[in-house]
Scaffold this active site. Structure first.
Site, PDB file in Angstrom:
ATOM      1  N   ASN A 113      -2.521  10.552   5.884  1.00  0.00           N
ATOM      2  CA  ASN A 113      -3.418   9.633   6.604  1.00  0.00           C
ATOM      3  C   ASN A 113      -4.662  10.394   7.037  1.00  0.00           C
ATOM      4  O   ASN A 113      -5.784   9.879   6.944  1.00  0.00           O
ATOM      5  CB  ASN A 113      -2.738   9.032   7.840  1.00  0.00           C
ATOM      6  CG  ASN A 113      -1.641   8.049   7.499  1.00  0.00           C
ATOM      7  OD1 ASN A 113      -0.598   8.007   8.144  1.00  0.00           O
ATOM      8  ND2 ASN A 113      -1.858   7.240   6.464  1.00  0.00           N
ATOM      9  N   HIS A 162       5.525   0.904   5.584  1.00  0.00           N
ATOM     10  CA  HIS A 162       4.192   1.340   5.149  1.00  0.00           C
ATOM     11  C   HIS A 162       3.242   0.143   5.094  1.00  0.00           C
ATOM     12  O   HIS A 162       3.680  -1.000   5.057  1.00  0.00           O
ATOM     13  CB  HIS A 162       4.300   1.972   3.766  1.00  0.00           C
ATOM     14  CG  HIS A 162       5.330   3.047   3.696  1.00  0.00           C
ATOM     15  ND1 HIS A 162       5.049   4.362   3.888  1.00  0.00           N
ATOM     16  CD2 HIS A 162       6.678   2.971   3.472  1.00  0.00           C
ATOM     17  CE1 HIS A 162       6.165   5.082   3.774  1.00  0.00           C
ATOM     18  NE2 HIS A 162       7.163   4.256   3.524  1.00  0.00           N
ATOM     19  N   ARG A 189       4.262   0.641  11.043  1.00  0.00           N
ATOM     20  CA  ARG A 189       4.069   1.714  10.080  1.00  0.00           C
ATOM     21  C   ARG A 189       4.628   2.989  10.706  1.00  0.00           C
ATOM     22  O   ARG A 189       4.779   3.094  11.929  1.00  0.00           O
ATOM     23  CB  ARG A 189       2.590   1.899   9.777  1.00  0.00           C
ATOM     24  CG  ARG A 189       2.018   0.788   8.932  1.00  0.00           C
ATOM     25  CD  ARG A 189       0.510   0.916   8.798  1.00  0.00           C
ATOM     26  NE  ARG A 189       0.086   2.033   7.968  1.00  0.00           N
ATOM     27  CZ  ARG A 189      -1.179   2.331   7.726  1.00  0.00           C
ATOM     28  NH1 ARG A 189      -2.147   1.599   8.262  1.00  0.00           N
ATOM     29  NH2 ARG A 189      -1.487   3.364   6.967  1.00  0.00           N
ATOM     30  N   GLU A 208       6.570   2.658  -0.005  1.00  0.00           N
ATOM     31  CA  GLU A 208       5.196   2.161  -0.118  1.00  0.00           C
ATOM     32  C   GLU A 208       4.867   1.782  -1.562  1.00  0.00           C
ATOM     33  O   GLU A 208       5.509   2.278  -2.505  1.00  0.00           O
ATOM     34  CB  GLU A 208       4.207   3.242   0.406  1.00  0.00           C
ATOM     35  CG  GLU A 208       2.731   2.855   0.388  1.00  0.00           C
ATOM     36  CD  GLU A 208       2.404   1.538   1.104  1.00  0.00           C
ATOM     37  OE1 GLU A 208       3.083   0.523   0.834  1.00  0.00           O
ATOM     38  OE2 GLU A 208       1.443   1.506   1.888  1.00  0.00           O
ATOM     39  N   ARG A 239       7.955  10.191   5.996  1.00  0.00           N
ATOM     40  CA  ARG A 239       7.182   9.785   7.178  1.00  0.00           C
ATOM     41  C   ARG A 239       7.849   8.656   7.970  1.00  0.00           C
ATOM     42  O   ARG A 239       7.694   8.578   9.184  1.00  0.00           O
ATOM     43  CB  ARG A 239       5.736   9.451   6.789  1.00  0.00           C
ATOM     44  CG  ARG A 239       5.558   8.442   5.665  1.00  0.00           C
ATOM     45  CD  ARG A 239       4.142   8.602   5.115  1.00  0.00           C
ATOM     46  NE  ARG A 239       3.708   7.607   4.160  1.00  0.00           N
ATOM     47  CZ  ARG A 239       3.931   7.681   2.847  1.00  0.00           C
ATOM     48  NH1 ARG A 239       4.673   8.659   2.345  1.00  0.00           N
ATOM     49  NH2 ARG A 239       3.420   6.761   2.032  1.00  0.00           N
TER      50      ARG A 239
HETATM   51  O1  F6P Z   1      -3.268   4.685   3.022  1.00  0.00           O
HETATM   52  C1  F6P Z   1      -1.963   4.486   3.407  1.00  0.00           C
HETATM   53  C2  F6P Z   1      -1.233   3.599   2.437  1.00  0.00           C
HETATM   54  O2  F6P Z   1       0.041   3.319   2.918  1.00  0.00           O
HETATM   55  C3  F6P Z   1      -1.122   4.164   1.000  1.00  0.00           C
HETATM   56  O3  F6P Z   1      -0.038   5.004   0.799  1.00  0.00           O
HETATM   57  C4  F6P Z   1      -1.108   2.917   0.160  1.00  0.00           C
HETATM   58  O4  F6P Z   1      -1.410   3.147  -1.194  1.00  0.00           O
HETATM   59  C5  F6P Z   1      -2.105   2.063   0.888  1.00  0.00           C
HETATM   60  O5  F6P Z   1      -1.958   2.351   2.269  1.00  0.00           O
HETATM   61  C6  F6P Z   1      -1.966   0.590   0.649  1.00  0.00           C
HETATM   62  O6  F6P Z   1      -3.108  -0.090   1.147  1.00  0.00           O
HETATM   63  P1  F6P Z   1      -4.189  -0.699   0.126  1.00  0.00           P
HETATM   64  O7  F6P Z   1      -3.418  -1.647  -0.729  1.00  0.00           O
HETATM   65  O8  F6P Z   1      -5.189  -1.397   1.009  1.00  0.00           O
HETATM   66  O9  F6P Z   1      -4.777   0.405  -0.707  1.00  0.00           O
END
Ligand code: F6P
Length: 407
Positions: free
Chosen positions: A230, A359, A223, A293, A273
Site C-alpha cells: 500500500n 481486500h 480491508r 484479492e 496481510r
Molecule cells: O491497491 C490495493 C488493491 O487491493 C490491489 O491489490 C488490487 O489490485 C486493487 O486494490 C484493486 O482495486 P482496483 O480494481 O481499483 O485496481
C-alpha cells in the site's frame, strides 16, 4: 449472462398469506440474481394496489366475499401481470418474480394459463410460517411502516392487518403437486419441499433460498491494515503489514469486541496481510481462498504507473470496462464475483455475527451484493483502508455504517 446459462425467461410466483416474508424472499432473490449477472425484477401487486387504488384500504377490502374489493384486487393483479408479460418479452434471459399472495388455486391457474401462452411454466414459491411469534414480529417490523398504515396507531394497524390475514386465510388453498413446479419454504431456514424442480437456474434458486433465514445479525467488513505494498502503491502480492497496519489491527480488535455481543465467525483471505490483521483479534480465523484479492496476473506486484507505461493497451482496456476487464493471466471483477458466490450463500446461512478481513476488490463485490448496487457500479465503490463497514442483511438494503479507526 456469466454462468447461469438456462433456456428462456423464468417466472417465479410467490404464494402465501400476508406477513409470511414473501417480499423479503422475492427481493433477496432478485438481488442475488442481479449480482450474479442475471437480469431480474420483482412485480409487487401491493405496489400496484397502492398506486391505482390508494394505500389506505381497510381489512374489509380484502374480504373474498366483498365483490367490489375482489374485482378491484383482480384488476391490480392483472395490471402487474400485464407489465410482467411485457418485461419477459424484452428480457429473454431474465427472471421475473410475481409477488402477491396468490392463495387460491384459481388465481394460480390463471397465471399458469397466461404464461403458457408465451411458453413459460412458472415456478411457485410458497412461504408457510408455523410460528405465530414470527408472524407477529413481521407485522410489527415491516407492515406497520407500510404506506397502508401511515396514519394509523400501531395497535389499530396490527388489528387491521390481522383481520386482513384472516380474510386471506378463509380462501387459502396451499399448493398441490398437480399445480406444476414449486418450492415450499416452511419457517424460512427450517424446511424446504420441492415439486418437479429441474435445471441449473431453478436449482441455484433453491440452493440460495434454502440457506436464507430471518435472524438479524451484523456483518463487519474491513480491508487488512496498511501493507508494505500500500505504501509503495503496488497491486497484489503477499506483503506484510506496516507498523501503521498493525496499529489498525489492534484498534479494530478493540472495536469489534465492543460491537460483537456473541463471538463472530472470522474469515480472512489466505494472504499474509489479512491473516496478520486478524491475528490481533481474540477469535480463531478461517482463511478462505475465495477472499483473496483480485488476481492481477502478469501485473501482480506492479504499480499502476508501471502498468500504464509498460502495458498501455491493457491499462486503457481496464479503464474502458473495469467490470469485465481481465488482467493477462489474472482475473476480472466478474471472475471475482463468480468465485464469491458460495461465500455469499454461506454468509446468508450464518446466524452469528461475521467479521471479514479482506481486500479492496473483493470487498467491493461483497458490499455491492449486500447493499444492492449494480455490477457496473461495483468496481468503483469506495472501500478505504482502516475503516470498518457494518451491515445487517435485510429485504431492503440494510443501513451501512462506516467507522474510521484512526490514520
Ligand atoms: O491497491 C490495493 C488493491 O487491493 C490491489 O491489490 C488490487 O489490485 C486493487 O486494490 C484493486 O482495486 P482496483 O480494481 O481499483 O485496481
Amino acid at each position: 449472462m456469466r454462468t447461469l446459462v438456462d433456456n428462456g425467461p423464468r417466472v417465479l410466483v410467490m404464494v402465501g398469506l400476508p406477513a409470511r416474508g414473501k417480499t423479503y424472499l422475492a427481493r433477496k432473490l432478485v438481488r442475488y440474481l442481479n449480482w450474479r449477472g442475471v437480469t431480474a425484477q420483482v412485480f409487487n401487486v401491493g405496489n400496484y394496489r397502492r398506486r391505482d387504488l390508494g394505500s389506505a384500504q381497510p381489512a374489509a377490502f380484502f374480504d373474498p366475499d366483498n365483490p367490489v374489493g375482489f374485482e378491484a384486487r383482480r384488476g391490480v393483479a392483472q395490471a402487474a401481470l400485464d407489465d410482467l408479460m411485457q418485461w419477459v418479452a424484452h428480457n429473454p434471459n431474465g427472471v421475473a418474480v410475481y409477488d402477491a399472495t396468490n392463495v387460491t388455486r384459481s388465481r394460480r391457474a390463471h397465471l399458469t394459463r397466461t404464461l403458457a401462452e408465451v411458453d413459460i411454466e412458472p415456478i411457485f414459491v410458497e412461504s408457510i410460517c408455523t410460528d405465530e411469534a414470527v408472524v407477529e414480529a413481521n407485522i410489527r417490523e415491516t407492515k406497520l411502516s407500510m404506506p397502508d398504515y401511515a396514519d394509523a396507531r400501531p395497535d389499530a394497524a396490527t388489528r387491521d392487518f390481522r383481520a386482513r390475514i384472516a380474510h386471506y386465510q378463509r380462501s387459502y388453498e396451499p399448493l398441490t403437486t398437480s399445480e406444476g413446479p414449486w418450492i415450499k419454504l416452511v419457517d424460512v431456514g427450517e424446511q424446504v419441499h420441492l415439486n418437479r424442480i429441474r435445471g441449473f437456474l431453478p436449482s441455484r434458486i433453491v440452493f440460495f433460498l434454502m440457506n436464507l433465514h430471518i435472524v438479524p445479525r451484523p456483518i463487519f467488513l474491513m480491508r487488512h491494515g496498511e501493507s508494505a505494498y500500500n505504501v509503495q502503491k503496488r497491486i497484489g502480492g503477499d506483503p506484510d503489514l506496516t507498523e501503521r497496519g498493525r496499529d489498525f489491527a489492534d484498534r479494530a480488535s478493540q472495536y469489534l469486541q465492543r460491537r460483537c455481543s456473541t463471538p463472530p465467525s472470522l474469515w480472512t483471505s489466505t494472504l499474509q496481510r489479512t491473516i496478520q490483521t486478524a491475528s490481533a483479534f481474540p477469535w480463531t480465523p478461517t482463511a478462505l481462498r475465495s477472499l483473496d484479492e483480485i488476481d492481477a496476473g502478469r501485473c501482480d506486484g506492479w504499480t499502476y504507473d508501471e502498468v500504464r507505461t509498460q502495458m498501455p493497451e491493457e491499462f486503457a482496456a481496464r479503464k474502458l470496462d473495469k467490470l469485465r476487464y481481465r488482467y493477462p493471466r489474472g482475473e476480472s471483477y466478474e471472475d471475482v464475483m463468480d468465485r464469491l458466490e458460495p461465500l455469499i450463500v454461506e454468509l446468508e446461512r450464518q446466524r452469528d455475527p461475521v467479521v471479514i478481513v479482506a481486500h479492496q476488490a473483493v470487498l467491493r463485490c461483497l458490499v455491492a451484493y449486500l447493499t444492492d448496487r449494480s455490477p457496473e457500479d461495483c468496481p468503483f465503490l469506495e472501500i478505504p483502508l482502516h475503516t470498518v463497514i457494518e451491515l445487517v442483511p435485510k429485504a431492503y438494503p440494510g443501513a451501512e455504517v462506516r467507522t474510521e479507526l484512526g490514520p
